[in-house]
Design an enzyme around this catalytic site. Structure first.
Site, short mmCIF file in Angstrom:
data_model
loop_
_atom_site.label_atom_id
_atom_site.label_comp_id
_atom_site.label_asym_id
_atom_site.label_seq_id
_atom_site.Cartn_x
_atom_site.Cartn_y
_atom_site.Cartn_z
N LYS A 11 0.82 -1.22 0.00
CA LYS A 11 0.00 0.00 0.00
C LYS A 11 0.85 1.26 0.00
O LYS A 11 0.47 2.27 -0.59
CB LYS A 11 -1.04 0.01 1.13
CG LYS A 11 -0.52 -0.27 2.51
CD LYS A 11 -1.67 -0.50 3.48
CE LYS A 11 -1.17 -0.55 4.92
NZ LYS A 11 -0.14 -1.60 5.16
N ARG B 67 -5.65 1.91 12.02
CA ARG B 67 -5.33 0.50 12.17
C ARG B 67 -6.17 -0.15 13.27
O ARG B 67 -6.02 -1.34 13.52
CB ARG B 67 -3.86 0.35 12.54
CG ARG B 67 -2.95 -0.06 11.37
CD ARG B 67 -1.54 0.02 11.90
NE ARG B 67 -0.59 -0.82 11.25
CZ ARG B 67 0.33 -0.39 10.38
NH1 ARG B 67 0.33 0.85 9.98
NH2 ARG B 67 1.22 -1.22 9.91
N ARG C 248 12.76 -8.00 2.58
CA ARG C 248 12.91 -6.55 2.42
C ARG C 248 14.18 -6.07 3.10
O ARG C 248 14.51 -6.49 4.21
CB ARG C 248 11.69 -5.86 3.01
CG ARG C 248 11.67 -4.37 2.79
CD ARG C 248 10.29 -3.82 2.87
NE ARG C 248 9.77 -3.83 4.24
CZ ARG C 248 8.55 -3.37 4.56
NH1 ARG C 248 7.75 -2.90 3.61
NH2 ARG C 248 8.13 -3.40 5.80
N ARG D 278 14.99 -4.16 8.63
CA ARG D 278 14.26 -3.50 9.73
C ARG D 278 13.98 -4.51 10.82
O ARG D 278 13.65 -5.66 10.51
CB ARG D 278 12.93 -2.96 9.19
CG ARG D 278 12.99 -1.52 8.73
CD ARG D 278 11.78 -1.09 7.95
NE ARG D 278 10.48 -1.44 8.53
CZ ARG D 278 9.31 -1.10 7.99
NH1 ARG D 278 9.27 -0.40 6.88
NH2 ARG D 278 8.18 -1.45 8.56
N ARG E 159 3.09 -8.90 13.67
CA ARG E 159 2.40 -7.86 12.89
C ARG E 159 1.18 -8.44 12.18
O ARG E 159 0.14 -7.79 12.11
CB ARG E 159 3.35 -7.25 11.87
CG ARG E 159 4.40 -6.36 12.52
CD ARG E 159 5.56 -6.08 11.60
NE ARG E 159 5.24 -5.10 10.57
CZ ARG E 159 5.99 -4.88 9.49
NH1 ARG E 159 7.08 -5.59 9.29
NH2 ARG E 159 5.64 -3.97 8.62
P1 AMP Z 1 4.17 0.34 8.70
O1 AMP Z 1 5.38 0.94 8.08
O2 AMP Z 1 2.89 1.01 8.29
O3 AMP Z 1 4.10 -1.16 8.55
O4 AMP Z 1 4.28 0.63 10.28
C1 AMP Z 1 5.39 0.16 11.02
C2 AMP Z 1 5.03 0.10 12.50
O5 AMP Z 1 4.65 1.40 12.97
C3 AMP Z 1 3.83 -0.78 12.84
O6 AMP Z 1 4.17 -2.15 12.97
C4 AMP Z 1 3.38 -0.17 14.18
O7 AMP Z 1 4.25 -0.56 15.24
C5 AMP Z 1 3.61 1.32 13.93
N1 AMP Z 1 2.39 1.94 13.34
C6 AMP Z 1 2.25 2.46 12.09
N2 AMP Z 1 1.02 2.95 11.91
C7 AMP Z 1 0.35 2.73 13.07
C8 AMP Z 1 -0.99 2.99 13.50
N3 AMP Z 1 -1.88 3.55 12.70
N4 AMP Z 1 -1.31 2.60 14.78
C9 AMP Z 1 -0.43 2.04 15.60
N5 AMP Z 1 0.85 1.74 15.25
C10 AMP Z 1 1.23 2.08 14.00
#
Ligand code: AMP
Length: 218
Positions: free
Chosen positions: A13, A88, A127, A160, A171
């Site tokens: 996304k 989320r 990744r 990461r 996750r």
């Molecule tokens: P992403 O890059 O979107 O996969 O986000 C990486 C990490 O950031 C996630 O695994 C969460 O720990 C945190 N995170 C990102 N967006 C949110 C959200 N909307 N609510 C809570 N944690 C978030």
């Protein structure tokens, strides 16, 4: 145009949001990117978020909602925005609804990107990221020409911490438990469109553009 991009981690996304943001002249707001920036800068918010992120857990709603509320107050989003990775949880979606009411804005569409679980695990575990310029690669699908170094800036690539096996499992579990309920939340509002995210980036994007329609700037 106001959009939300939903989907499990690794469905692509963020990549689709980058492309759509350029073509439609709107801002991408990625809570993951904002949180990683806060972690890199060791801000109080970053220090609070880091432990949750490293383990693949969600950062508390109050922290993320505050971050998005602040971003949406920024007038550079006047043409619209794509929320990538937010909301989320149901409380985040409810908070977003009230922020939009306060700003007299409506969500135009919520896109739910779907990719089979085994493909998502393969995408995330392969990744690699550049800690300096944030470019991303994949060991199999998009390797760096330089082997272990970033093609753009020459820095050594890293995995990461939340792309490591155990964090990926967490996750995906967190996604099923806390984020997947948003599918019916937005379906009930008639806002949801499902897109197959397992095809090539350009194919997914062309399906997305069909849903979003012709950009006003074109
Ligand atoms: P992403 O890059 O979107 O996969 O986000 C990486 C990490 O950031 C996630 O695994 C969460 O720990 C945190 N995170 C990102 N967006 C949110 C959200 N909307 N609510 C809570 N944690 C978030």
């Amino acid at each position: 145009m106001q959009l939300v991009f939903l989907g499990a981690p690794g469905v692509g996304k963020g990549t689709q949001a980058d492309k759509a943001a350029v073509q439609y002249g709107i801002r991408k707001i990625s809570t993951g990117d904002l949180l990683r920036e806060a972690v890199r800068n060791k801000t109080p918010l970053g220090l609070e978020a880091k432990g949750h992120m490293d383990q693949g857990r969600l950062v508390p709603d109050s922290v993320v909602i505050g971050l998005v509320r602040e971003k949406l107050a920024d007038s550079s989003h006047a043409n619209g925005f794509i929320l990538d990775g937010f909301p989320r949880t149901v409380p985040q979606a409810e908070a977003l609804a009230s922020v939009l009411v306060e700003r007299s804005l409506l969500l135009d569409r919520v896109i739910n990107f779907m990719v089979p679980r085994e493909q998502v695990v393969k995408r995330l575990s392969g990744r690699r990221s550049c800690p300096k310029c944030q470019a991303t690669y994949h060991l199999e699908f998009a390797p760096s020409k330089n082997g272990a170094l970033c093609d753009r800036c020459g820095e050594a690539l890293i995995q990461r911490s939340d792309d490591q096996r155990e964090a990926i499992e967490t996750r995906l579990r967190v996604y099923e438990e806390q984020t997947a309920p948003l599918i019916s939340f937005y379906e009930k509002q008639g806002l949801l469109t499902h897109l197959n995210g397992s095809e090539a980036v350009e194919t997914v994007y062309s399906n997305l553009a069909n849903v979003l329609g012709v950009p006003k700037t074109a």
